[in-house]
Design an enzyme around this catalytic site. Structure first.
Site, PDB file in Angstrom:
ATOM      1  CD  GLU A  19      26.899  33.496 -66.439  1.00 23.04           C
ATOM      2  OE1 GLU A  19      27.260  32.582 -65.869  1.00 23.04           O
ATOM      3  OE2 GLU A  19      25.739  33.964 -65.865  1.00 23.04           O
ATOM      4  CG  ASP A  63      24.551  36.835 -67.294  1.00 23.69           C
ATOM      5  OD1 ASP A  63      24.735  35.757 -67.684  1.00 23.69           O
ATOM      6  OD2 ASP A  63      24.586  37.011 -65.942  1.00 23.69           O
ATOM      7  CD  GLU A 109      19.933  37.533 -64.850  1.00 23.43           C
ATOM      8  OE1 GLU A 109      19.885  36.354 -64.332  1.00 23.43           O
ATOM      9  OE2 GLU A 109      20.316  38.632 -64.335  1.00 23.43           O
TER      10      GLU A 109
END
Ligand SMILES: *[C@@H]1O[C@H](CO)[C@@H](O)[C@H](O)[C@H]1NC(C)=O
Length: 258
Positions: free
Chosen positions: A100, A102, A104
């Site tokens: 993953e 990310d 954010e």
């Protein structure tokens, strides 16, 4: 004769790729994963909005998965008082041993800076958070957020400026075996997002809205070169947290920090 036929096909293939980019639209390329009533797609599909109110957030994912690539999206983050909201924008293979990447985006009170948190999971193992402020207000217009994922390295970029670089090495694992889908969601993270959870969502300002457009995928090799000197500038001026230097958490420097 044969040669010109090959060239014709080459040109045709390029045109197909160009057309695919122009035609890219949210109806075609994405599906709604959470709260269809809170996902607005503009007629024609060229823009999407995610909404968050006190009943729920919302989210979408790409129909396709990607194994390497340069993936761009223009995003306008929640304007006004976005404290407590989290806009997650990430690539993931899902599952227990997921890879993953990310982004954010942690909201804030009006006029206070957003934080961009990035993280990298390989085979289910993350814990590689970095946090940066941005050099502009990400709520007043669209800015480009990109993953540049090749067989050799990963860059996270903002308006073409690298904010993070993760290099393949034999000293630690690298995401290279699992295709990843592209996901985004807007949700209530007010137990941790803003000043560590001190500032809660003020629901009087709901619905909170994040907007997306200009989704684009090309092979990593087709993307413009990355200016690494800018990464140093970003880290010197805008980095607010780095797992690599968090001694209480990692008494020994993690190998991917060397
Ligand atoms: C929000 O603003 C405060 C005050 O300027 C700052 O300390 C904090 O880092 C900002 N961002 C977040 C996500 O808390």
């Amino acid at each position: 004769m044969e040669r010109s036929a090959t060239m014709t096909w080459g040109v045709a293939a390029l045109l197909v790729i160009a057309a695919a980019n122009v035609a890219a639209n949210f109806y075609q390329d994405f599906e709604i994963t959470w709260s269809p009533s809170k996902v607005k797609i503009a007629p024609g599909g060229e823009q999407l909005q995610l909404l968050l109110d006190s009943s729920s957030g919302s989210g979408f994912k790409s129909k396709r998965d990607y194994l390497f690539g340069s993936i761009d999206m223009d995003i306008q983050l929640v304007p006004g008082n976005s404290a407590g909201t989290v806009t997650a924008y990430y690539l993931s293979s899902l599952g227990a041993n997921h890879d993953e990447l990310d982004f954010e985006f942690l909201g804030n009170e009006t006029g206070q800076p957003y934080i961009v948190q990035t993280n990298i999971f390989v085979s289910g193992v993350g814990g590689r958070e970095q946090r940066h402020y941005l050099w502009f207000d990400p709520t007043v217009g669209f800015h480009k957020y990109s993953f540049r994922w090749s067989t050799q390295d990963i860059f996270f970029l903002v308006d073409g400026v690298p904010i993070r670089h993760f290099k393949k090495s034999t000293a630690y694992p690298y995401p290279e075996r699992q295709p990843m889908g592209l996901y985004s969601s807007l949700w209530n993270g007010d137990d941790w997002a803003t000043r560590g959870g001190l500032v809660k969502i003020d629901w009087r300002y709901a619905p909170f809205v994040a907007s997306y457009r200009n989704f684009r995928v090309v092979p990593a090799s087709a993307a413009p070169p990355v200016d690494l000197s800018k990464l140093a500038w970003v880290n010197r001026n805008y980095m607010v947290y780095n797992y690599c230097t968090d001694r209480p958490r990692y008494p020994t420097t993690p190998p991917d920090c060397m």
